[in-house]
Design an enzyme around this catalytic site. Sequence first.
Site, PDB file in Angstrom:
ATOM      1  N   ASP A  41       0.859  -1.188   0.000  1.00 49.73           N
ATOM      2  CA  ASP A  41       0.000   0.000   0.000  1.00 49.73           C
ATOM      3  C   ASP A  41       0.896   1.239   0.000  1.00 49.73           C
ATOM      4  OD1 ASP A  41      -3.222   0.546   1.026  1.00 49.73           O
ATOM      5  OD2 ASP A  41      -1.794   2.208   1.053  1.00 49.73           O
ATOM      6  N   ILE A  42       0.517   2.228  -0.818  1.00 47.06           N
ATOM      7  CA  ILE A  42       1.316   3.440  -0.982  1.00 47.06           C
ATOM      8  C   ILE A  42       1.259   4.333   0.264  1.00 47.06           C
ATOM      9  CG2 ILE A  42      -0.410   5.031  -1.982  1.00 47.06           C
ATOM     10  CD1 ILE A  42       1.608   5.510  -4.280  1.00 47.06           C
ATOM     11  N   ASN A  91     -12.954  -2.924   2.553  1.00 51.86           N
ATOM     12  CA  ASN A  91     -13.824  -1.757   2.740  1.00 51.86           C
ATOM     13  C   ASN A  91     -14.830  -1.731   1.597  1.00 51.86           C
ATOM     14  OD1 ASN A  91     -12.455  -0.855   5.046  1.00 51.86           O
ATOM     15  ND2 ASN A  91     -10.938   0.232   3.813  1.00 51.86           N
ATOM     16  N   VAL A  93     -10.952   3.156  -3.633  1.00 44.98           N
ATOM     17  CA  VAL A  93     -10.622   2.598  -4.948  1.00 44.98           C
ATOM     18  C   VAL A  93     -11.655   1.509  -5.254  1.00 44.98           C
ATOM     19  CG1 VAL A  93      -8.899   1.433  -6.367  1.00 44.98           C
ATOM     20  CG2 VAL A  93      -8.153   3.095  -4.643  1.00 44.98           C
ATOM     21  N   HIS A 117     -10.291  -5.014  -3.063  1.00 48.84           N
ATOM     22  CA  HIS A 117      -8.940  -5.274  -2.563  1.00 48.84           C
ATOM     23  C   HIS A 117      -9.038  -5.670  -1.104  1.00 48.84           C
ATOM     24  CE1 HIS A 117      -9.970  -0.980  -2.397  1.00 48.84           C
ATOM     25  NE2 HIS A 117      -9.384  -0.953  -1.222  1.00 48.84           N
ATOM     26  N   HIS A 129      -7.100  -5.578   2.320  1.00 50.79           N
ATOM     27  CA  HIS A 129      -5.977  -4.991   3.060  1.00 50.79           C
ATOM     28  C   HIS A 129      -5.389  -6.069   3.973  1.00 50.79           C
ATOM     29  CE1 HIS A 129      -6.890  -0.589   2.410  1.00 50.79           C
ATOM     30  NE2 HIS A 129      -8.100  -1.087   2.166  1.00 50.79           N
TER      31      HIS A 129
HETATM   32  P1  AMP Z   1      -9.686   1.710   0.323  1.00 51.98           P
HETATM   33  O1  AMP Z   1      -9.727   3.037   1.043  1.00 51.98           O
HETATM   34  O2  AMP Z   1     -10.127   0.553   1.156  1.00 51.98           O
HETATM   35  O3  AMP Z   1     -10.408   1.783  -1.011  1.00 51.98           O
HETATM   36  O4  AMP Z   1      -8.155   1.416   0.051  1.00 51.98           O
HETATM   37  C1  AMP Z   1      -7.464   1.925  -1.042  1.00 51.98           C
HETATM   38  C2  AMP Z   1      -6.014   1.794  -0.690  1.00 51.98           C
HETATM   39  O5  AMP Z   1      -5.252   1.918  -1.870  1.00 51.98           O
HETATM   40  C3  AMP Z   1      -5.515   2.863   0.293  1.00 51.98           C
HETATM   41  O6  AMP Z   1      -4.987   2.233   1.445  1.00 51.98           O
HETATM   42  C4  AMP Z   1      -4.447   3.598  -0.508  1.00 51.98           C
HETATM   43  O7  AMP Z   1      -3.354   4.007   0.282  1.00 51.98           O
HETATM   44  C5  AMP Z   1      -4.049   2.560  -1.542  1.00 51.98           C
HETATM   45  N1  AMP Z   1      -3.508   3.081  -2.786  1.00 51.98           N
HETATM   46  C6  AMP Z   1      -3.984   4.103  -3.534  1.00 51.98           C
HETATM   47  N2  AMP Z   1      -3.244   4.268  -4.637  1.00 51.98           N
HETATM   48  C7  AMP Z   1      -2.265   3.312  -4.586  1.00 51.98           C
HETATM   49  C8  AMP Z   1      -1.179   2.974  -5.448  1.00 51.98           C
HETATM   50  N3  AMP Z   1      -0.925   3.623  -6.598  1.00 51.98           N
HETATM   51  N4  AMP Z   1      -0.369   1.957  -5.074  1.00 51.98           N
HETATM   52  C9  AMP Z   1      -0.596   1.296  -3.911  1.00 51.98           C
HETATM   53  N5  AMP Z   1      -1.601   1.561  -3.077  1.00 51.98           N
HETATM   54  C10 AMP Z   1      -2.431   2.560  -3.406  1.00 51.98           C
END
Ligand code: AMP
Length: 121
Positions: free
Chosen positions: A29-30, A86, A95, A99, A101
């Site tokens: 995760d970024i 989520n 996103v 996914h 976590h």
């Molecule tokens: P959610 O809020 O459950 O939709 O999680 C989305 C996750 O994607 C968050 O924890 C972000 O930090 C992560 N995220 C967003 N863009 C990227 C990326 N380019 N590479 C890796 N993780 C990302």
Amino acid sequence: MDCLFCKIVNQEIPANILYQDDKVLAFMDINPQAPFHALVIPRLHISTLNDMTDEHSELVGHMIKTAAHLAKEQGFAEDGYRTVFNCNPHGGQTVYHIHLHLLGGKPMGWPPYQETLKVPV
Ligand code: AMP
Ligand code: ZN
């Protein structure tokens, strides 16, 4: 389709990939919320958990097994870890490509949210 995680699947944007096979991808995760924070995604675009059907059961099971495998590989399987999907705004989804976590490396708090304090006036 303009989907961030499809772009990672298609290698249009980079990610720190930990594991991949023909069905799933796992990458860091970024914006980590724990000492170790990775995401496991299916190659197939599914927007939210609400869009999951019986056909996806094996795929989602494979995502969960991948997370457990990573936890073992990272050495915190026995101490424990948190896995989270989520869903939609109240779930904190940002996103819209499902996914899982995987968070580990420290004790996690429970519940994972802070209720607004209702103080009588
Ligand atoms: P959610 O809020 O459950 O939709 O999680 C989305 C996750 O994607 C968050 O924890 C972000 O930090 C992560 N995220 C967003 N863009 C990227 C990326 N380019 N590479 C890796 N993780 C990302
Ligand atoms: Zn997608």
